[in-house]
Design a protein around this motif. Structure first.
Motif, mmCIF file in Angstrom:
data_model
loop_
_atom_site.group_PDB
_atom_site.id
_atom_site.type_symbol
_atom_site.label_atom_id
_atom_site.label_comp_id
_atom_site.label_asym_id
_atom_site.label_seq_id
_atom_site.Cartn_x
_atom_site.Cartn_y
_atom_site.Cartn_z
ATOM 1 N N SER A 13 0.819 -1.225 0.000
ATOM 2 C CA SER A 13 0.000 0.000 0.000
ATOM 3 C C SER A 13 0.846 1.266 0.000
ATOM 4 O O SER A 13 0.589 2.199 -0.768
ATOM 5 C CB SER A 13 -0.959 0.021 1.196
ATOM 6 O OG SER A 13 -2.036 -0.850 0.981
ATOM 7 N N VAL A 16 2.485 1.802 -3.355
ATOM 8 C CA VAL A 16 1.468 2.160 -4.345
ATOM 9 C C VAL A 16 1.089 3.635 -4.194
ATOM 10 O O VAL A 16 1.036 4.382 -5.174
ATOM 11 C CB VAL A 16 0.232 1.239 -4.215
ATOM 12 C CG1 VAL A 16 -0.935 1.771 -5.026
ATOM 13 C CG2 VAL A 16 0.580 -0.182 -4.644
ATOM 14 N N ILE A 20 1.442 6.485 -7.055
ATOM 15 C CA ILE A 20 0.251 7.042 -7.683
ATOM 16 C C ILE A 20 0.006 8.513 -7.347
ATOM 17 O O ILE A 20 -0.246 9.323 -8.251
ATOM 18 C CB ILE A 20 -0.986 6.184 -7.325
ATOM 19 C CG1 ILE A 20 -0.867 4.818 -8.023
ATOM 20 C CG2 ILE A 20 -2.283 6.887 -7.703
ATOM 21 C CD1 ILE A 20 -1.969 3.848 -7.661
ATOM 22 N N GLN A 24 -0.675 11.671 -9.971
ATOM 23 C CA GLN A 24 -1.975 12.342 -10.047
ATOM 24 C C GLN A 24 -1.854 13.838 -9.758
ATOM 25 O O GLN A 24 -2.329 14.668 -10.532
ATOM 26 C CB GLN A 24 -2.954 11.725 -9.043
ATOM 27 C CG GLN A 24 -3.384 10.327 -9.367
ATOM 28 C CD GLN A 24 -4.230 9.727 -8.269
ATOM 29 O OE1 GLN A 24 -3.958 9.902 -7.076
ATOM 30 N NE2 GLN A 24 -5.251 8.996 -8.661
ATOM 31 N N GLN A 37 -9.216 8.287 -1.832
ATOM 32 C CA GLN A 37 -8.803 7.006 -2.408
ATOM 33 C C GLN A 37 -8.489 6.005 -1.295
ATOM 34 O O GLN A 37 -7.391 5.467 -1.216
ATOM 35 C CB GLN A 37 -7.573 7.216 -3.308
ATOM 36 C CG GLN A 37 -7.824 8.194 -4.434
ATOM 37 C CD GLN A 37 -6.601 8.407 -5.278
ATOM 38 O OE1 GLN A 37 -6.323 7.588 -6.156
ATOM 39 N NE2 GLN A 37 -5.863 9.465 -5.028
ATOM 40 N N LEU A 40 -6.628 2.557 -1.616
ATOM 41 C CA LEU A 40 -5.176 2.357 -1.606
ATOM 42 C C LEU A 40 -4.665 1.921 -0.234
ATOM 43 O O LEU A 40 -3.576 1.370 -0.129
ATOM 44 C CB LEU A 40 -4.451 3.628 -2.047
ATOM 45 C CG LEU A 40 -4.749 4.092 -3.476
ATOM 46 C CD1 LEU A 40 -4.001 5.376 -3.780
ATOM 47 C CD2 LEU A 40 -4.418 3.003 -4.476
ATOM 48 N N TYR A 47 -10.112 -4.691 -3.787
ATOM 49 C CA TYR A 47 -9.829 -5.329 -5.080
ATOM 50 C C TYR A 47 -9.896 -6.854 -4.999
ATOM 51 O O TYR A 47 -10.719 -7.467 -5.665
ATOM 52 C CB TYR A 47 -8.478 -4.853 -5.626
ATOM 53 C CG TYR A 47 -8.498 -3.369 -5.886
ATOM 54 C CD1 TYR A 47 -9.072 -2.868 -7.047
ATOM 55 C CD2 TYR A 47 -7.989 -2.472 -4.956
ATOM 56 C CE1 TYR A 47 -9.128 -1.497 -7.282
ATOM 57 C CE2 TYR A 47 -8.050 -1.099 -5.186
ATOM 58 C CZ TYR A 47 -8.625 -0.626 -6.343
ATOM 59 O OH TYR A 47 -8.685 0.720 -6.568
ATOM 60 N N PHE A 54 -5.147 -6.656 -8.078
ATOM 61 C CA PHE A 54 -4.266 -5.485 -8.124
ATOM 62 C C PHE A 54 -2.885 -6.005 -8.463
ATOM 63 O O PHE A 54 -2.382 -6.910 -7.801
ATOM 64 C CB PHE A 54 -4.248 -4.784 -6.757
ATOM 65 C CG PHE A 54 -3.856 -3.340 -6.803
ATOM 66 C CD1 PHE A 54 -4.788 -2.348 -6.548
ATOM 67 C CD2 PHE A 54 -2.554 -2.968 -7.087
ATOM 68 C CE1 PHE A 54 -4.419 -1.000 -6.577
ATOM 69 C CE2 PHE A 54 -2.181 -1.636 -7.121
ATOM 70 C CZ PHE A 54 -3.121 -0.651 -6.864
ATOM 71 N N THR A 66 1.261 0.131 -11.932
ATOM 72 C CA THR A 66 0.156 -0.573 -11.280
ATOM 73 C C THR A 66 -1.048 -0.619 -12.210
ATOM 74 O O THR A 66 -1.197 0.203 -13.120
ATOM 75 C CB THR A 66 -0.304 0.138 -9.974
ATOM 76 O OG1 THR A 66 -0.747 1.463 -10.301
ATOM 77 C CG2 THR A 66 0.811 0.192 -8.949
ATOM 78 N N ARG A 80 -8.989 0.207 -12.750
ATOM 79 C CA ARG A 80 -8.571 1.318 -11.902
ATOM 80 C C ARG A 80 -7.054 1.337 -11.765
ATOM 81 O O ARG A 80 -6.376 0.357 -12.035
ATOM 82 C CB ARG A 80 -9.149 1.154 -10.487
ATOM 83 C CG ARG A 80 -10.616 1.404 -10.356
ATOM 84 C CD ARG A 80 -10.888 2.901 -10.239
ATOM 85 N NE ARG A 80 -12.272 3.208 -10.058
ATOM 86 C CZ ARG A 80 -12.932 3.133 -8.912
ATOM 87 N NH1 ARG A 80 -12.341 2.730 -7.826
ATOM 88 N NH2 ARG A 80 -14.204 3.454 -8.868
ATOM 89 N N LYS A 81 -6.550 2.456 -11.295
ATOM 90 C CA LYS A 81 -5.166 2.626 -10.824
ATOM 91 C C LYS A 81 -4.108 2.210 -11.839
ATOM 92 O O LYS A 81 -3.112 1.591 -11.497
ATOM 93 C CB LYS A 81 -4.961 1.888 -9.491
ATOM 94 C CG LYS A 81 -5.978 2.251 -8.427
ATOM 95 C CD LYS A 81 -6.020 3.731 -8.164
ATOM 96 C CE LYS A 81 -7.087 4.064 -7.130
ATOM 97 N NZ LYS A 81 -7.383 5.482 -7.081
#
Length: 161
Positions: A13, A16, A20, A24, A37, A40, A47, A54, A66, A80-81
């Motif tokens: 996590s 990630v 991410i 973003q 989010q 995450l 997921y 994931f 990812t 997603r992601k």
């Protein structure tokens, strides 16, 4: 450079999030943050436990990309992601394609035939990528009622296989 791909869970996590959020917020100036989010923080609940997954792309031990799938219906999923570090993007690396292929292959084995995704209008390279891979743009009223929409998303795509 040998990139490996594997499923990841909550033990990743922090990595990630560190991959991410800067993409973003800083690179693409998308108005979002970690509080929007929560998925995450609990990858396995959001997921894996839905029947989705994931996955991470790794250069050695370094997380460089990812992709994730939420299974919101027996035959429906939300992509997603999908993020790849800037220096690892491009056709010459093939990471985005390999991540998408991983997700689509998994979805096929689970009977998930319809995959939807949301993105942001100004992310032109991402939109071109999805379109080249067979995703067709749909309007918001064409999304399934169960599709887990992110509020920042304003362009939507559908893939059927």
């Amino acid at each position: 450079m040998a990139i490996s791909y594997r499923p990841i869970g909550n033990d990743y996590s922090e990595e990630v999030i560190n991959l991410i959020l800067p993409i973003q917020q800083q690179e693409f100036n998308v108005q979002t943050n970690l509080s929007q989010q929560q998925d995450l923080l609990d990858i396995e609940q959001y997921y894996h436990q839905t029947g989705g997954g994931f996955w991470g792309a790794f250069d050695g031990d370094r997380l460089v990309g990812t992709i994730a799938l939420i299974a919101y219906a027996p035959d429906g999923g939300a992509l997603r992601k999908m993020f790849v570090r800037k220096e690892y993007r491009g056709r010459e690396h093939g990471i985005a394609t390999a991540l998408l292929d991983t997700l689509l292959s998994y979805a096929a084995t689970r009977g998930i035939r319809d995959i939807y995704l949301g993105t942001v209008n100004f992310l032109h390279a991402a939109r071109r990528f999805y379109e080249k891979k067979g995703f067709e743009q749909v309007t918001i009223d064409q999304l399934p009622a169960a599709f887990p929409r992110m509020m920042v998303d304003d362009v939507f795509y559908h893939y059927h296989h």
